[in-house]
Design an enzyme around this catalytic site. Structure first.
Site, PDB file in Angstrom:
ATOM      1  CG  LEU A 120       0.636 -10.328 -11.223  1.00 16.38           C
ATOM      2  CD1 LEU A 120       0.363  -9.529  -9.955  1.00 16.38           C
ATOM      3  CD2 LEU A 120       1.332 -11.644 -10.892  1.00 16.38           C
ATOM      4  CG  HIS A 171       1.397   4.136 -13.162  1.00 16.06           C
ATOM      5  ND1 HIS A 171       2.155   3.309 -13.967  1.00 16.06           N
ATOM      6  CD2 HIS A 171       1.024   5.186 -13.953  1.00 16.06           C
ATOM      7  CE1 HIS A 171       2.226   3.825 -15.186  1.00 16.06           C
ATOM      8  NE2 HIS A 171       1.547   4.958 -15.201  1.00 16.06           N
TER       9      HIS A 171
HETATM   10  C1  GRF Z   1       8.428   3.326  -9.766  1.00 18.87           C
HETATM   11  O1  GRF Z   1       8.470   4.514 -10.509  1.00 18.87           O
HETATM   12  C2  GRF Z   1       7.006   2.803  -9.701  1.00 18.87           C
HETATM   13  O2  GRF Z   1       6.063   3.828  -9.662  1.00 18.87           O
HETATM   14  C3  GRF Z   1       6.884   2.020 -10.979  1.00 18.87           C
HETATM   15  O3  GRF Z   1       8.137   1.409 -11.136  1.00 18.87           O
HETATM   16  C4  GRF Z   1       9.143   2.189 -10.481  1.00 18.87           C
HETATM   17  C5  GRF Z   1       9.819   1.270  -9.517  1.00 18.87           C
HETATM   18  O4  GRF Z   1      10.908   1.896  -8.883  1.00 18.87           O
HETATM   19  N1  GRF Z   1       5.785   1.093 -10.899  1.00 18.87           N
HETATM   20  P1  GRF Z   1      11.530   1.267  -7.590  1.00 18.87           P
HETATM   21  O5  GRF Z   1      11.957  -0.146  -7.948  1.00 18.87           O
HETATM   22  O6  GRF Z   1      10.514   1.281  -6.506  1.00 18.87           O
HETATM   23  O7  GRF Z   1      12.722   2.139  -7.271  1.00 18.87           O
END
Ligand code: GRF
Length: 217
Positions: A95, A111
């Site tokens: 973004l 994250h």
């Molecule tokens: C998760 O590990 C999140 O921390 C990261 O991307 C992944 C997304 O997984 N930003 P989901 O789509 O929520 O299953």
């Protein structure tokens, strides 16, 4: 009044599901109004629909490098749904600084590492290569820099000698599903405040609520 939340996804949406599930609680201070995906094939869209949450796809691909064009459509959807808070949950489109500034203090991301360690791609592989004994997940407010910003909440897991990026990711994901709803609850109920680059508990709020520490089993 419950805060109105949009969840932005690109993929499977397991964090999205955890947020939707938590928001079913009657005392949860936020409601998930809409799930927006930038990919029409995102698995999370089906899950959101099955949960009775409105969905919207704004394909980002046709916009190419035209970030402003994509974000204008996104912003108008958020305005139309009277959104107060945005949760990024596996949203894979960068973004612009302008869009991020507009939502400063109102846009959250998760994250799968203990930030500021291991931002960017393959954080679980980065953790294994660094040989850390603890890793985890972080919910933070979004700033223009990727995987950075005031930290709202962290959950830790022990790293095992025999872990692979996949096994570590699976264990971290479980803790993601615990901390994201809790972090959203804190924000939506005004239990946290921004102090410069830091996120602190508001007076009277439990400052221990922002940490889940590992059980070594
Ligand atoms: C998760 O590990 C999140 O921390 C990261 O991307 C992944 C997304 O997984 N930003 P989901 O789509 O929520 O299953």
């Amino acid at each position: 009044m419950k805060r109105r939340v949009a969840i932005l996804i690109s993929g499977r949406g397991s964090n999205m599901s955890a947020l939707i599930e938590a928001a079913r609680e009657r005392d949860f201070p936020a409601e998930i109004v809409v799930v927006i995906s930038n990919r029409s094939g995102a698995l999370g869209l089906d899950k959101a629909r099955a949960s009775g949450v409105a969905t919207l796809t704004i394909e980002s691909k046709p916009f190419g490098k035209d970030r402003a064009g994509f974000e204008a459509v996104l912003q108008s959807a958020l305005t139309q749904h009277k959104i107060d808070l945005v949760c990024l949950a596996g949203f894979m489109r960068l973004l612009s600084a302008e869009f991020v500034q507009r939502w400063y203090g109102k846009m959250l991301n998760i994250h799968p590492s203990l930030l500021p360690s291991f931002p960017g791609l393959d954080p679980q592989g980065q953790a294994l290569r660094a040989g850390v004994k603890i890793s985890g997940a972080t919910v933070h407010f979004v700033i223009p820099e990727t995987d950075a910003g005031p930290i709202l909440m962290q959950g830790a897991v022990a790293v095992r000698d025999d872990d692979t990026p996949e096994t570590l990711a699976a264990r971290i994901l479980k803790i993601e599903h615990r901390i994201y709803p809790t972090a959203l609850r804190l924000v939506a109920s005004d239990k946290v405040r921004l102090e410069g680059d830091l996120c602190k508990a508001t007076d009277g709020a439990d400052s221990d609520a922002v940490l889940i520490s590992p059980a070594v089993t």
